[in-house]
Design a protein around this motif. Sequence first.
Motif, PDB file in Angstrom:
ATOM      1  N   ASP A   2       0.829  -1.192   0.000  1.00  0.00           N
ATOM      2  CA  ASP A   2       0.000   0.000   0.000  1.00  0.00           C
ATOM      3  C   ASP A   2       0.863   1.240   0.000  1.00  0.00           C
ATOM      4  O   ASP A   2       1.895   1.302   0.650  1.00  0.00           O
ATOM      5  N   GLU A  33      -4.498   7.339  -2.620  1.00  0.00           N
ATOM      6  CA  GLU A  33      -5.395   6.202  -2.641  1.00  0.00           C
ATOM      7  C   GLU A  33      -4.574   4.913  -2.484  1.00  0.00           C
ATOM      8  O   GLU A  33      -3.489   4.791  -3.043  1.00  0.00           O
ATOM      9  N   ASP A  36      -3.849  -1.104  -5.263  1.00  0.00           N
ATOM     10  CA  ASP A  36      -4.293  -2.487  -5.315  1.00  0.00           C
ATOM     11  C   ASP A  36      -3.090  -3.355  -5.674  1.00  0.00           C
ATOM     12  O   ASP A  36      -2.506  -3.198  -6.748  1.00  0.00           O
ATOM     13  N   ALA A  39      -3.070  -4.862  -9.130  1.00  0.00           N
ATOM     14  CA  ALA A  39      -3.111  -4.023 -10.328  1.00  0.00           C
ATOM     15  C   ALA A  39      -1.956  -4.294 -11.288  1.00  0.00           C
ATOM     16  O   ALA A  39      -2.174  -4.406 -12.499  1.00  0.00           O
ATOM     17  N   GLN A  42      -2.717  -7.464 -13.155  1.00  0.00           N
ATOM     18  CA  GLN A  42      -3.831  -7.324 -14.089  1.00  0.00           C
ATOM     19  C   GLN A  42      -3.465  -6.502 -15.314  1.00  0.00           C
ATOM     20  O   GLN A  42      -4.106  -6.619 -16.354  1.00  0.00           O
ATOM     21  N   ARG A 234      -4.412 -13.467  -3.216  1.00  0.00           N
ATOM     22  CA  ARG A 234      -4.622 -12.293  -2.372  1.00  0.00           C
ATOM     23  C   ARG A 234      -5.150 -12.708  -1.001  1.00  0.00           C
ATOM     24  O   ARG A 234      -5.295 -11.887  -0.106  1.00  0.00           O
ATOM     25  N   ARG A 236      -8.148 -14.106  -0.462  1.00  0.00           N
ATOM     26  CA  ARG A 236      -9.596 -13.984  -0.286  1.00  0.00           C
ATOM     27  C   ARG A 236     -10.277 -15.330  -0.509  1.00  0.00           C
ATOM     28  O   ARG A 236      -9.700 -16.257  -1.041  1.00  0.00           O
TER      29      ARG A 236
END
Length: 236
Positions: A2, A33, A36, A39, A42, A234, A236
């Motif tokens: 981050d 911000e 991610d 990112a 991706q 990640r 999740r």
Amino acid sequence: MDATSRTVGTAPAGAPGAPGPEHPVTGGRKPAEPVDPMAPYQAADFPWYGLDDGWTGRRWLGQVGAGPGIRTPQQDAGADYGTLGHGDEPAKQPEARDVRRFAVVVTVARRPGRRSADNTGTLEATSASSAAWLAGSGLLAATWPGQLDRALRQDWMDQQSALAWDLADDLDGPGWSSLTLPVSGLPQPFRYRESEYGWVLAGEAPGVLLGAYGRGVSAYGVGFGAVADLGVYRGR
């Protein structure tokens, strides 16, 4: 991964003049911000590979890189290579390195031979040797002897990095052996080598070049597959 930005010149919360309903922030930088971590993955123009469904352990995002001059002018964004991890994540304390069990898959984009970014020379096309070098240097970074002081550590890294470079440049040489592993369920030849620090392998997959390195996880029992959902890395 981050990214945050610290506001400069503001008083602590609750202090006279601190930002609030009566003293709104009118200057300074706003916090950035959150970035991610997926990112960069991706944005890549190639598929990512990890261990296949035979691996039931922990998965985690590694790092994404963009090599200078690797992309052509038409490929002005995205990644050139990156890693996906399996098993124990990188140890924060040097003494914890010896008990880690992990396997890291390195995906490298296929890039043609091209001019360097400053147009002063020619860069070779990426190859299995590129994947071998990235995997070898990744293993060194993950397993350097924790008892070495900073000066000796740098000497060790320089020496071992030079050796890894030479080995990667000679995949058909005596420093490597052959190993066949499944890629998306189909047998694929790889070049493989072991050392006291772990193992490294390199080969190819549809659309990309593959490297991998690990320790405490048998290379003979792994298989690779294209990643359909990066969310599993990640957590999740």
